[in-house]
Enzyme design. Sequence first.
Site, mmCIF file in Angstrom:
data_model
loop_
_atom_site.group_PDB
_atom_site.id
_atom_site.type_symbol
_atom_site.label_atom_id
_atom_site.label_comp_id
_atom_site.label_asym_id
_atom_site.label_seq_id
_atom_site.Cartn_x
_atom_site.Cartn_y
_atom_site.Cartn_z
ATOM 1 N N GLU A 89 -9.204 97.740 105.813
ATOM 2 C CA GLU A 89 -8.234 98.657 105.203
ATOM 3 C C GLU A 89 -8.894 99.210 103.960
ATOM 4 O O GLU A 89 -9.123 98.482 102.993
ATOM 5 C CB GLU A 89 -6.932 97.924 104.886
ATOM 6 N N ASN B 282 -6.150 95.185 93.065
ATOM 7 C CA ASN B 282 -5.046 96.065 92.677
ATOM 8 C C ASN B 282 -3.665 95.519 93.071
ATOM 9 O O ASN B 282 -2.712 95.620 92.304
ATOM 10 C CB ASN B 282 -5.265 97.474 93.232
ATOM 11 N N CYS C 76 -4.071 101.939 97.211
ATOM 12 C CA CYS C 76 -4.784 102.655 98.269
ATOM 13 C C CYS C 76 -3.909 103.707 98.928
ATOM 14 O O CYS C 76 -4.406 104.710 99.440
ATOM 15 C CB CYS C 76 -5.315 101.673 99.307
ATOM 16 N N GLY D 206 -16.580 98.914 102.541
ATOM 17 C CA GLY D 206 -16.139 98.636 103.903
ATOM 18 C C GLY D 206 -17.170 99.021 104.941
ATOM 19 O O GLY D 206 -17.385 98.305 105.924
ATOM 20 N N GLY E 116 -10.564 97.194 100.541
ATOM 21 C CA GLY E 116 -11.285 97.685 99.373
ATOM 22 C C GLY E 116 -11.794 99.092 99.603
ATOM 23 O O GLY E 116 -11.248 99.851 100.412
ATOM 24 N N SER E 117 -12.864 99.437 98.926
ATOM 25 C CA SER E 117 -13.382 100.797 98.972
ATOM 26 C C SER E 117 -14.034 101.100 100.314
ATOM 27 O O SER E 117 -14.513 100.206 101.021
ATOM 28 C CB SER E 117 -14.407 101.010 97.853
ATOM 29 N N THR E 118 -14.071 102.387 100.644
ATOM 30 C CA THR E 118 -14.699 102.804 101.894
ATOM 31 C C THR E 118 -16.189 102.501 101.891
ATOM 32 O O THR E 118 -16.741 102.062 102.905
ATOM 33 C CB THR E 118 -14.455 104.302 102.121
#
Length: 491
Positions: free
Chosen positions: A258, A159, A292, A241, A236-238
Amino acid sequence: MAKTSTVKYPSWNQLSIGGQWKQGSSDRYATVTNKFNDEVLAEIKLANKSDIDDAYETAKKAQADWANASPHQKAAVLEKAAQILAERRNDIVQLLVEESGSSQLKANVEVDASIGDVKEAINYSFQMNGTILPSVIPGKENRVYRNPVGVIGAITPWNWPFYLSIRVVAPAIATGNAIVLKADSQTPITGGLMIAKIFEDAGLPKGVLNVVVYDVEEIGDYFVEQPIPRVISFTGSTAAGKHISGIAGKNLKKAALELGGNNVLIVLDDADVDQAVAAAAFGKFMHQGQICIATNRIIVDRKVYPEFVEKFKSTTSKIKAGNPAESDTIIGPLINKKQAQRILDLIEQSIAEGAKLDIEGKLDGNVMTPYVLSDVTNDMAIAKNEIFGPVAAILPVDSEEEAIRIANASDFGLSGAVHSGSLERGINVAQQIETGMIHVNDQTVNVEPNVPFGGEKFSGQGRYCGEWALEEFTTVKWISVQKEPREYPFS
């Protein structure tokens, strides 16, 4: 075999490993497309596990010499990189527009933020300090040294591909580490390959920065499991992560994460409504909401709710969506059709749950024009999930206390904003929101090179930027020095 013979940028077809540009060893390719018109920009032969081993091994060899380079040598490379980055702004902006669907505005903001982080990292080269501390033992001196961790593995997203990679690469290099960067296969040029070229031209020794692109279906978790890296940086995404953190922990690696956000913008009853509307529109629709730290939930006190909704609808109706190459476009294409469909599903579910559709957008290719949903409650799909698209969810509340409660009723805590006519009231509310970052009388999309960037709860762990980046990419070592003979209780 490659899928097509005609590409716009045929030179961006190799990986950077050990200071050499070479084809990946996988049988798979990544086809990189213009997100607005599907033009093929590049085709890259991907890395396999042997390429990842090669990248990490050459990084480990290069890191020993780089760690011993003087702070002035490290700073000189970073200064040159910042200069080159500024000189190539137009090229970077064009590729961000084409490869990631960035508007001209967003692409230039991304370049500015990247220059800022590289310049801030110059300071890190001179902050690898030693400290002398007293000892309870007579004749002893305690020394504490800050050292690089060694090799860092970094996984960055699509992104904000250029900035979110620079944010890791610059401090890692400045503190004497080597790095292997895995760029997202949807944005590998701006997310990694262009960065490798910039630092190569800035004089960074071969092997200190390596860039690979691979297919997760082929590589699996090997990039994280590989024994050499001691720190894994992931943005990136939770869900991803959590998975990466688990693998890193099992292998006793540090994870700097993050992750996703469900960021609130709170409008209190004494807020300047016009300013709040302007801030909310920017925080929501910048880069079509694919950030984000984008505004996800707009929480508005009922005393100003009708005025806010009407003015927000008016502002939203004037926002141009379409070709990001046009200078007045604000909303460009979403990254892919899968993301677009996920967003449409969230909208449909939320309307079924009782949300009011104030502005109905439409999907044309990958371009989604804005949607505005009001009378949203915190249990609706559009409020519970990170939208990552140009959809505004407006939640009415009856009090400051309810606004705080709703804001905190989320597993996420990345960014936020509070609008109030009283700065002290705004600050007081901001202190009660469970989030890593929050902004009074502003919007949620803020980044500066000298302040800590990171989240709480499911939004991540650790901090990037400023002096806090030192903690992520360095370690400390205690060396005690017994200057006088020590007496022991037995010998």
